[in-house]
Each structure stands twice: as C-alpha cells, then as structure tokens.
Design a protein around this motif. Structure first.
Motif, PDB file in Angstrom:
ATOM      1  N   LYS A 120      -2.052  14.445  11.175  1.00 30.62           N
ATOM      2  CA  LYS A 120      -2.753  13.630  10.184  1.00 30.62           C
ATOM      3  C   LYS A 120      -3.099  14.516   8.993  1.00 30.62           C
ATOM      4  CE  LYS A 120      -4.492   9.679  12.561  1.00 30.62           C
ATOM      5  NZ  LYS A 120      -5.626   8.789  12.820  1.00 30.62           N
ATOM      6  N   VAL A 121      -2.809  14.015   7.805  1.00 30.30           N
ATOM      7  CA  VAL A 121      -2.965  14.812   6.589  1.00 30.30           C
ATOM      8  C   VAL A 121      -3.727  13.966   5.579  1.00 30.30           C
ATOM      9  CG1 VAL A 121      -1.686  15.768   4.634  1.00 30.30           C
ATOM     10  CG2 VAL A 121      -0.856  16.139   6.952  1.00 30.30           C
ATOM     11  N   THR A 122      -4.651  14.598   4.857  1.00 31.08           N
ATOM     12  CA  THR A 122      -5.394  13.874   3.821  1.00 31.08           C
ATOM     13  C   THR A 122      -4.415  13.251   2.831  1.00 31.08           C
ATOM     14  OG1 THR A 122      -7.134  15.486   4.034  1.00 31.08           O
ATOM     15  CG2 THR A 122      -7.206  14.088   2.086  1.00 31.08           C
ATOM     16  N   SER A 123      -4.591  11.960   2.588  1.00 34.44           N
ATOM     17  CA  SER A 123      -3.641  11.237   1.753  1.00 34.44           C
ATOM     18  C   SER A 123      -4.386  10.370   0.760  1.00 34.44           C
ATOM     19  CB  SER A 123      -2.750  10.331   2.616  1.00 34.44           C
ATOM     20  OG  SER A 123      -2.186  11.055   3.671  1.00 34.44           O
ATOM     21  N   ILE A 124      -3.728  10.168  -0.389  1.00 39.19           N
ATOM     22  CA  ILE A 124      -4.298   9.259  -1.390  1.00 39.19           C
ATOM     23  C   ILE A 124      -3.646   7.903  -1.169  1.00 39.19           C
ATOM     24  CG2 ILE A 124      -4.500   8.774  -3.851  1.00 39.19           C
ATOM     25  CD1 ILE A 124      -4.350  11.854  -4.269  1.00 39.19           C
ATOM     26  N   ILE A 125      -4.455   6.869  -0.971  1.00 44.00           N
ATOM     27  CA  ILE A 125      -3.907   5.553  -0.664  1.00 44.00           C
ATOM     28  C   ILE A 125      -4.094   4.656  -1.881  1.00 44.00           C
ATOM     29  CG2 ILE A 125      -4.206   3.511   0.811  1.00 44.00           C
ATOM     30  CD1 ILE A 125      -5.220   6.458   2.506  1.00 44.00           C
ATOM     31  N   ILE A 126      -2.978   4.137  -2.390  1.00 41.62           N
ATOM     32  CA  ILE A 126      -3.031   3.336  -3.618  1.00 41.62           C
ATOM     33  C   ILE A 126      -2.517   1.938  -3.332  1.00 41.62           C
ATOM     34  CG2 ILE A 126      -2.131   3.104  -5.976  1.00 41.62           C
ATOM     35  CD1 ILE A 126      -2.048   6.165  -6.099  1.00 41.62           C
ATOM     36  N   GLU A 127      -3.314   0.942  -3.744  1.00 38.34           N
ATOM     37  CA  GLU A 127      -2.873  -0.436  -3.593  1.00 38.34           C
ATOM     38  C   GLU A 127      -1.948  -0.753  -4.764  1.00 38.34           C
ATOM     39  OE1 GLU A 127      -5.030  -4.339  -2.012  1.00 38.34           O
ATOM     40  OE2 GLU A 127      -5.780  -3.642  -3.939  1.00 38.34           O
ATOM     41  N   ASN A 128      -0.757  -1.181  -4.443  1.00 42.00           N
ATOM     42  CA  ASN A 128       0.277  -1.396  -5.457  1.00 42.00           C
ATOM     43  C   ASN A 128       0.085  -2.771  -6.089  1.00 42.00           C
ATOM     44  OD1 ASN A 128       2.635  -1.607  -6.892  1.00 42.00           O
ATOM     45  ND2 ASN A 128       4.004  -1.455  -5.112  1.00 42.00           N
TER      46      ASN A 128
ATOM     47  N   VAL B 164      -4.696   0.534  -7.815  1.00 41.00           N
ATOM     48  CA  VAL B 164      -6.040   1.085  -7.657  1.00 41.00           C
ATOM     49  C   VAL B 164      -6.078   1.998  -6.433  1.00 41.00           C
ATOM     50  CG1 VAL B 164      -8.467   0.490  -7.254  1.00 41.00           C
ATOM     51  CG2 VAL B 164      -7.028  -0.984  -8.688  1.00 41.00           C
ATOM     52  N   VAL B 165      -6.761   3.140  -6.583  1.00 42.99           N
ATOM     53  CA  VAL B 165      -6.931   4.053  -5.457  1.00 42.99           C
ATOM     54  C   VAL B 165      -7.901   3.415  -4.470  1.00 42.99           C
ATOM     55  CG1 VAL B 165      -7.692   6.348  -4.737  1.00 42.99           C
ATOM     56  CG2 VAL B 165      -6.527   6.044  -6.932  1.00 42.99           C
ATOM     57  N   LYS B 166      -7.421   3.107  -3.274  1.00 45.54           N
ATOM     58  CA  LYS B 166      -8.253   2.419  -2.280  1.00 45.54           C
ATOM     59  C   LYS B 166      -9.025   3.399  -1.410  1.00 45.54           C
ATOM     60  CE  LYS B 166      -8.198  -1.465  -1.403  1.00 45.54           C
ATOM     61  NZ  LYS B 166      -9.121  -2.499  -1.906  1.00 45.54           N
ATOM     62  N   ALA B 167      -8.413   4.519  -1.106  1.00 49.06           N
ATOM     63  CA  ALA B 167      -9.072   5.457  -0.190  1.00 49.06           C
ATOM     64  C   ALA B 167      -8.413   6.820  -0.312  1.00 49.06           C
ATOM     65  CB  ALA B 167      -8.967   4.963   1.249  1.00 49.06           C
ATOM     66  N   ILE B 168      -9.157   7.833   0.093  1.00 49.93           N
ATOM     67  CA  ILE B 168      -8.585   9.169   0.254  1.00 49.93           C
ATOM     68  C   ILE B 168      -8.989   9.597   1.655  1.00 49.93           C
ATOM     69  CG2 ILE B 168      -8.565  11.554  -0.568  1.00 49.93           C
ATOM     70  CD1 ILE B 168      -9.211  10.438  -3.359  1.00 49.93           C
ATOM     71  N   GLU B 169      -8.056   9.541   2.581  1.00 50.03           N
ATOM     72  CA  GLU B 169      -8.393   9.752   3.992  1.00 50.03           C
ATOM     73  C   GLU B 169      -7.180  10.268   4.747  1.00 50.03           C
ATOM     74  OE1 GLU B 169      -9.421   5.679   4.877  1.00 50.03           O
ATOM     75  OE2 GLU B 169      -7.386   5.238   5.532  1.00 50.03           O
ATOM     76  N   PRO B 170      -7.399  10.807   5.953  1.00 51.14           N
ATOM     77  CA  PRO B 170      -6.264  11.319   6.725  1.00 51.14           C
ATOM     78  C   PRO B 170      -5.356  10.190   7.208  1.00 51.14           C
ATOM     79  CG  PRO B 170      -8.352  12.192   7.544  1.00 51.14           C
ATOM     80  CD  PRO B 170      -8.678  11.070   6.613  1.00 51.14           C
TER      81      PRO B 170
ATOM     82  N   ILE C  69       0.859  -1.178   0.000  1.00 50.74           N
ATOM     83  CA  ILE C  69       0.000   0.000   0.000  1.00 50.74           C
ATOM     84  C   ILE C  69       0.899   1.233   0.000  1.00 50.74           C
ATOM     85  CG2 ILE C  69      -1.691   1.310   1.354  1.00 50.74           C
ATOM     86  CD1 ILE C  69      -2.931  -1.239   0.464  1.00 50.74           C
ATOM     87  N   HIS C  70       0.691   2.134  -0.957  1.00 45.94           N
ATOM     88  CA  HIS C  70       1.456   3.380  -0.966  1.00 45.94           C
ATOM     89  C   HIS C  70       0.572   4.539  -0.521  1.00 45.94           C
ATOM     90  CE1 HIS C  70       5.458   2.700  -2.993  1.00 45.94           C
ATOM     91  NE2 HIS C  70       4.947   1.487  -2.815  1.00 45.94           N
ATOM     92  N   VAL C  71       1.116   5.388   0.332  1.00 46.98           N
ATOM     93  CA  VAL C  71       0.342   6.497   0.879  1.00 46.98           C
ATOM     94  C   VAL C  71       0.974   7.809   0.413  1.00 46.98           C
ATOM     95  CG1 VAL C  71      -0.404   7.636   2.996  1.00 46.98           C
ATOM     96  CG2 VAL C  71      -0.354   5.130   2.876  1.00 46.98           C
ATOM     97  N   PHE C  72       0.155   8.649  -0.230  1.00 45.02           N
ATOM     98  CA  PHE C  72       0.648   9.927  -0.758  1.00 45.02           C
ATOM     99  C   PHE C  72      -0.041  11.089  -0.049  1.00 45.02           C
ATOM    100  CE2 PHE C  72       0.927   6.685  -3.990  1.00 45.02           C
ATOM    101  CZ  PHE C  72       2.188   6.866  -4.543  1.00 45.02           C
ATOM    102  N   PRO C  73       0.579  11.624   0.993  1.00 45.73           N
ATOM    103  CA  PRO C  73      -0.040  12.778   1.650  1.00 45.73           C
ATOM    104  C   PRO C  73      -0.077  13.957   0.682  1.00 45.73           C
ATOM    105  CG  PRO C  73       1.754  11.857   2.974  1.00 45.73           C
ATOM    106  CD  PRO C  73       1.847  11.244   1.620  1.00 45.73           C
ATOM    107  N   LEU C  74      -1.159  14.750   0.757  1.00 46.07           N
ATOM    108  CA  LEU C  74      -1.287  15.873  -0.171  1.00 46.07           C
ATOM    109  C   LEU C  74      -0.360  17.023   0.224  1.00 46.07           C
ATOM    110  CD1 LEU C  74      -5.124  15.890  -0.818  1.00 46.07           C
ATOM    111  CD2 LEU C  74      -3.298  14.935  -2.221  1.00 46.07           C
ATOM    112  N   GLN C  75       0.204  16.924   1.426  1.00 44.14           N
ATOM    113  CA  GLN C  75       1.048  18.020   1.904  1.00 44.14           C
ATOM    114  C   GLN C  75       2.513  17.599   1.836  1.00 44.14           C
ATOM    115  OE1 GLN C  75      -0.440  19.681   5.677  1.00 44.14           O
ATOM    116  NE2 GLN C  75       1.692  19.915   6.225  1.00 44.14           N
ATOM    117  N   GLN C  76       3.162  17.950   0.705  1.00 43.75           N
ATOM    118  CA  GLN C  76       4.555  17.560   0.543  1.00 43.75           C
ATOM    119  C   GLN C  76       5.429  18.752   0.201  1.00 43.75           C
ATOM    120  OE1 GLN C  76       5.438  13.992  -1.381  1.00 43.75           O
ATOM    121  NE2 GLN C  76       3.534  12.980  -0.869  1.00 43.75           N
ATOM    122  N   HIS C  77       4.808  19.890  -0.049  1.00 49.18           N
ATOM    123  CA  HIS C  77       5.552  21.080  -0.464  1.00 49.18           C
ATOM    124  C   HIS C  77       5.095  22.256   0.379  1.00 49.18           C
ATOM    125  CE1 HIS C  77       1.699  21.126  -2.622  1.00 49.18           C
ATOM    126  NE2 HIS C  77       1.781  22.428  -2.439  1.00 49.18           N
ATOM    127  N   ILE C  78       5.864  23.345   0.316  1.00 49.81           N
ATOM    128  CA  ILE C  78       5.442  24.589   0.953  1.00 49.81           C
ATOM    129  C   ILE C  78       4.553  25.321  -0.033  1.00 49.81           C
ATOM    130  CG2 ILE C  78       6.244  26.888   1.621  1.00 49.81           C
ATOM    131  CD1 ILE C  78       8.717  25.704   2.704  1.00 49.81           C
TER     132      ILE C  78
END
Lengths: 319, 439
Positions: free
Chosen positions: B93-101, B79-85, B31-40
């Motif tokens: 906790k930051v909203t993140s896109i969770i992708i099943e690899n 596949v995008v599994k969830a979009i959740e903190p 499972i890969h987790v991509f938080p939406l907050q990665q930049h300033i």
C-alpha cells in the motif's frame, strides 16, 4: 466476478521441459544401441537389460517406501540407470549379479546420497566397476556376436590390443559393433546415432563427448604403442570404436549430476577423461579404462566447477 | 546480420495476439489513483490538498529538493478526493492522490510547446525532468538523471530500446509502426541535449514491419539496428553489448560505458512534451494473454483502474490464474484488480495457465542449462544453493549482485526449481546488510 489470482515471484511462465522428458530423450537415444546389442548377442542380452532396468526401478521404489519419501520413480532416471547398467554388462553375465549391481547403483551410489541430482558418482559406472572387482571372471568373459545357441567365448578387441590371444577385427566391424564386448558398447554407429539425437534435442552439449573422443584419438595416434599389423590410424580407430569409449563419452560423461556445469569445466572434464582412459589402456592392468576415467573425473567435478567460474558479464579487473 | 549478446534464449513470444491491433484510446475511470511511488529514487510529496480542483497536466506531487526524483501530474480534470494509502502494483500500500474525474479533460493553461532548437542541454534536461519523464520500460529510472552523467563520463552512444523482448508485449512495436516520426523526433531532442551526432534504434527481428517503417523515416544519422529475437535482448546491458560491443562494467551504469539507453515510450513522451507541452500523463498498455475477450493495445491515462481496462477488453473469457502487471518474465503478479496504471505499467496480462505447479520435490539435477543461458554469465544453480543456505559470502563471491533478475534460470529449470526467487531475496538481504554497515 470474484477473482482469485495466484501471486508468485517472476517469471510467470515456465518452459515445458521436465526431468522426466529429458530422461525419456536419453532412453530414446539409447534405443539404437540397445537394438544392436540384442541383435548381436541375442535374447540373453535382452534378458540382462530388462533385469537391470527392473532391478533399478524396484530398488528405487522400495528405497523410497522404506525411507518414507515420495517415490521418485516417475522421473524415469532409474530406468536410464538400469538401461545403462544393462548395456554395460557382458551378455553372458549371471542375472543375479545384474540384480545386485543395479541395487548397488541405485541404493548405495544414488539414493543414500540424496537421490537424483545429489550423487557425485555415476551410478551405472559405479555398478560396473563394483561388479568387475567383485566378479572379475563373469564380468570379463565375452562372447562372439551372432554366435549360435552355445555362446563361443571370445576376446574383445581391447584385450587383443592389450596382448591377449585373438584376432583384431577390422575397423569397419568395430564401427558397426560386430565384435565381442558389453551389450551396448560395441556398436559405435548406434551410439553415435543416439548421441546426435541428444545433441539435436539439446539434452547434451557437444563439448564433453567430442573433446573426449578427439583428445583420446590424438593421444593414441601419436603415443599409442602399436605392435600390430595395422596402420597407426587403424590402430587409433580400433581404440576409439572398441570398448566403452563411445558409450562412455556420449552417455556417461554427459550425465548432468556428476559432470561440470561450466563450459570451461566441461572441456577440462573431456580432456581429463580422455587422458586417464589413454593412460589406463596403455599402461594399466585393465584393457579398458573408460569407466575408471569417468569416475575419477566425477570426483574432481566439484573442484572443476569451483575453479572455472565464468568471467561475469561486465567483468572489470580489480585495480 | 542481426546483432545480439551471448547467452539468453528464444521464448515463444505470443506477440501475434496483439501485434496487429492498432492502438486505441481508453476512456478514463471515474476515480483516478496516482501512487506517489512511480519512479526509482527520492520520495515526492503532494502539492495539492483534498478538495483542490486540478486540470489535465497539473502538477500534483513533487520534491524540488531532490535530484533523483520526478514530479507527478494529473491525467484528468476534477477534484482531489483523498490522499491515502492504496494498493500499488508492487503489492504494497502506497500513499496515493485520488482524483475524481469530471470527464471534461480540461487542459491546464500553462502547458506550452517548447522549441528544443533554441535551448541549451541543461534547459532541455530541465523540461524532461519537469514533465515527470522516467524510463517507462519497467524500472522507472528518472530520465533527466540518465541524461546528466557526471563530467568524467563521455557519452558516445544513445540507443532507443525497441527490442521489446518480453513475450506478449507489443506496445513499443505499435508505437514504432504508428508514430515512427515521434520516436525519431524524441531521439533527436535527446541527441541535441547530449551533443551527439548519431543515434541508434535497436529493434528485434520479430518486428520486421516496424524496422522497415522506421528505416523509411529515419534520417541518415539515426541508425536502425536489427537485433536477434532472443530474451533478454532488451535488457540494458545486453542491448548495449549487441549494438556497441561494449560491456557495462559490473556495478556500473550504462553511462560508465559511454552509453545511454531510452525506452520507445520514453522518447515518444519527450517528443510530445516538447511539441505540445503536455507532461507524462498517459502511456501504452498491452492488454494480452489468453483470458481477455478482446486483447488490445491501449493508450491509457495514468491512474486508470485495472478493472475498467479489463472491462474495455470485454472482460475475461475464462478465469485467469494470474494477472500480471508487466511482462511474464519480469512483471509483478497482482492479487487484486483494484490497482491502477502507473508510469511503468507496460502491460496487463491475464494468463490461464502459467505452468506454476508449486509441487513439492523440485530438485536441481545440475543440468547446467541455467549456467549456459545466463546473460550475465553467472552460475544460478550455485547462487540458488548459497541463497537458500544464507551463505551470503559465497553468493557475493559468485557475483550474485550482478544478477539482472531476467528470470531465465527459473524459466528453464527442468527440475522446477526457482533460483531467481532465492537469488532475489538474498540480494535484498545482502544490500540491506551493506547499508546497515555503512551507517
């Protein structure tokens, strides 16, 4: 595996240097002067030093007990204060006076203001000045170095320079410390050795001691009134190597708590100490002026720090 | 002679743990987790929905309206599994896109190499923006914003920051050794975008091998500058001073001094993006400290879980006291291993003894060591005092806002005070207060 981590704000590593380590370095640096003092002034000098250390440490310990504070004896700063008090005593001073002086330094000057880091005057110097005022006789009676069991009273080089009867020592014996004076202040060579150790260990920086000694020397060389049968250079060197200048410059004027933290402030502090010492020695009633000079500059330290805030990196002139 | 700045100090760097270990590739997580907050900068929004299939390099979040932001891309196919903190390395906790690899790593079709030689500055900068490239040293400042200074600022120097002054970190060192030509190519693309004839690469002298290698590859118009090994040599303002002799004006950006500084990983990514078309989806993470069985320099896909990376390094040989994302001086302590690599994760350090004592009775003895070593020439002991008393007026007068939070004051303090903790808090309060007053 259940992992429990410590979470704290950065930085996550710390230099292994503690206050106790710094104090230990100062104690080590004072050992040559202590050794020379005991060599010149005998077992009596050792008794004075040990009394001062014991009285200082015990005072701090009991102060903390009575005030229900965690004991701060473990940082070794009371040992440094005691050792410096001992080195600043005439060898023949009554031991009970040393006890009173040490207790005064620790309780009144240091602990009542909040302990290490909070006092605004140098405790050891305050003790010395307090004792000079309280027991002028005992505090200004000095003995000849290496004299036999019956200590022979003798004038210090500075009091001779001030006009007392006596013979001026040679520059060489003043440098090695074979003169009358306080236990730890006579041997310039021992103090310089300790000072170099502190510089090497980066406990102190060169600014205050070097500037203080050089500026003082320049003032004496050009303005000191030399009425003796010595050259002006010898006269200047005698002033530099006699009395408390060396000990003061390397070990008292470099006390962290009571001296400026900025580079410019340290330069001002050194110049100020040199100037006041020169004024007191030349025009004052006392033959010695280092203690008062440093204490006066201690009082100015907060002001000096405030007026020497370094220009920040990236400073722009406001338009 | 090695160039440097005033202040700072040498810190035992512990780089030998991983300095000679070649970069190896880390297997992706399930499972890969991509938080939406990665930049300033401005926040970005997901452009995928739960259930969508994505490929490697596909855009998954963006904000086309805002300038001060960069898009985010998937580093895996699945596949995008969830979009959740989810817990972010910052601790929140930051909203993140969770992708099943799906572990097939199918590449997105619309990724094509681009030739910067036929492009204008604007086009080059646009490509860099669309690839999601930011300053990968830690701050996460969008690179395209750096490369687009306002017209009144004449840029005269571009510097690649290879100082890597934080202890333990060796990722830039390995990059410079293993793919020097990519670093140089990236720098040349940036030089083209900025219309500059010359570029600089600054490297600390504790990486002599890297200096030699890169010197062999560098063309004449790229100058390799040896820097004294001293923390914080890689801090932007200190680096600029060392190389160009210019001071970035207080409160300003490097561009105000006519300089742009880019991280080694950032220029490497710029080169890769142009030559392969692939956006920023992977980075080097130094896995070091005294607790890993096998410390490594890993090439990691974004969103990989710390847990998996720790396992790749053979797990812990002893219980770490601290797990740090980033370097030991400025990194962030983690409370869980259930966090994921983001664009600014330069290292994962597991340290068994950090010297944290949390003893009562820390005291300032006014030794002045913090004043002597502060690279910004501030007076941390007073800032600490004012911050604790919430005397913000005095703190500002003593230039608290110029603090770069390098941590030297706390590192050095023999009285075990932590000036930076209080300074950081006071800075935040002052900035908040100012924002409120502006409204």
């Amino acid at each position: 595996m259940e992992n429990k981590f410590i979470v704290s704000s950065s930085p996550h590593i710390h230099k292994e240097e503690k206050i106790s380590g710094i104090m230990l370095d100062v104690i080590i640096a004072l050992m040559p002067a202590t050794f020379m003092g005991v060599y010149y002034f005998g077992i009596r000098a050792a008794a004075v030093i040990l009394t001062a250390i014991a009285a200082s440490v015990i005072s701090e310990y009991f102060y903390c007990r009575f005030m229900k504070k965690t004991s701060s004896v473990g940082d070794f700063s009371a040992i440094v204060t005691g050792l410096l008090i001992g080195l600043n005593m005439p060898p023949s001073v009554p031991l009970w006076m040393v006890v009173v002086g040490s207790a005064f330094a620790i309780i009144i000057v240091k602990m009542l203001y909040g302990g290490i880091g909070k006092n605004f005057l140098n405790p050891a110097l305050c003790a010395r000045c307090f004792m000079v005022v309280a027991w002028a006789g005992a505090m200004t009676t000095f003995v000849e170095p290496l004299s036999a069991m019956d200590a022979v009273s003798s004038a210090t080089p500075l009091s001779v320079l001030k006009g007392s009867e006596g013979v001026l020592p040679s520059v060489v014996s003043a440098f090695w410390g074979k003169t009358a004076g306080c236990i730890g202040e006579t041997s310039s060579v021992a103090i310089i050795a300790g000072g170099i150790y502190l510089l090497f260990r980066r406990v102190i920086t060169w600014r205050i001691p070097v500037i203080m000694i050089i500026v003082f020397g320049v003032l004496e060389y050009f303005f000191g009134s030399n009425t003796f049968a010595v050259s002006q250079l010898e006269f200047t060197l005698l002033h530099i190597f006699s009395g408390g200048l060396m000990l003061g410059a390397f070990f008292m004027a470099t006390d962290y708590t009571t001296t400026p933290t900025t580079k410019m402030g340290q330069i001002i502090f050194g110049v100020g100490c040199a100037f006041i010492t020169f004024v007191i020695r030349s025009f004052g009633g006392y033959p010695e002026g280092v203690s008062f000079a440093i204490l006066l500059m201690n009082l100015l330290t907060p002001l000096i720090d405030r007026y020497t805030i370094p220009k920040k990196f990236g400073y722009v002139k406001s338009k | 002679m090695a160039k440097t700045f005033k202040g700072g100090l040498h810190i035992d760097d512990h780089k030998s743990i991983t300095a000679s270990i070649p970069i190896s590739f880390a297997e992706g997580s399930d499972i890969h987790v991509f938080p939406l907050q990665q930049h300033i900068g401005a926040p970005i929004e997901p452009v995928v929905k739960v259930g969508d299939s994505v490929k490697v390099g596909d855009l998954i979040a963006d904000n086309p309206e805002a300038f001060m932001c960069v898009p985010l891309h998937s580093s895996v196919s699945g596949v995008v599994k969830a979009i959740e903190p989810r817990v972010h390395t910052s601790g929140a906790k930051v909203t993140s896109i969770i992708i099943e690899n799906d572990k097939l790593y199918e590449k997105s079709e619309n990724l094509l190499p681009k030739n910067p030689d036929n492009m204008t500055s604007q086009e080059i900068i646009k490509v860099i923006r669309d690839a999601g490239i930011i300053g990968m040293g830690g701050a996460g400042f969008p690179t395209h914003v750096k490369l687009s200074p306002s017209a009144d600022k004449k840029i005269t120097h571009v510097i690649v920051n290879g100082a890597e002054c934080e202890p333990y970190l060796t990722s830039d060192h390995r990059r410079l050794l293993e793919i020097p030509e990519t670093v140089i190519d990236g720098l040349q693309i940036v030089m083209k975008a900025l219309n500059l004839k010359e570029g600089y690469i600054g490297i600390e002298l504790n990486k002599k091998d890297a200096i030699e290698v890169i010197k062999k590859h560098a063309p004449e118009n790229i100058k390799i500058v040896s820097l004294k090994t001293k923390y914080p040599q890689g801090a932007e303002k200190q680096l600029i001073y060392a190389i160009c002799g210019k001071q970035v004006p207080s409160g300003g950006l490097p561009a105000d001094a006519g300089v742009i500084v880019l991280n080694v990983d950032t220029v490497t990514q710029i080169s890769k993006t142009f030559r392969t078309g692939m956006p920023l989806i992977e980075r080097i993470v130094t896995m070091s400290g005294d607790c890993f069985n096998e410390p490594k320099n890993l090439l990691v896909r974004m969103g990989t879980s710390f847990n998996d990376l720790i396992n790749i390094c053979g797990g812990f040989s002893k219980q770490p006291q601290k797990l740090i994302s980033g370097g030991p001086m400025m990194g962030i302590a983690q409370y869980t291993t259930d966090v994921h690599v983001i664009k600014t994760t330069s290292a994962i350090l597991a340290l068994s003894d950090t010297g944290d004592t949390f003893e009562n009775g820390s005291v300032c003895i006014r030794c002045g060591k913090c004043v002597e070593k502060c690279p910004m020439k501030l007076m941390p002991l007073y800032l600490n005092k004012f911050a604790r008393k919430e005397d913000f007026e005095s703190a500002v007068k003593y230039n608290i806002l110029d603090c770069i939070e390098c941590g030297i004051c706390s590192y050095l303090c023999p009285g075990l005070q932590s000036p930076l903790v209080n300074i950081r808090l006071a800075k935040q309060k002052i900035i908040e207060h100012r924002r409120k007053n502006q409204k």
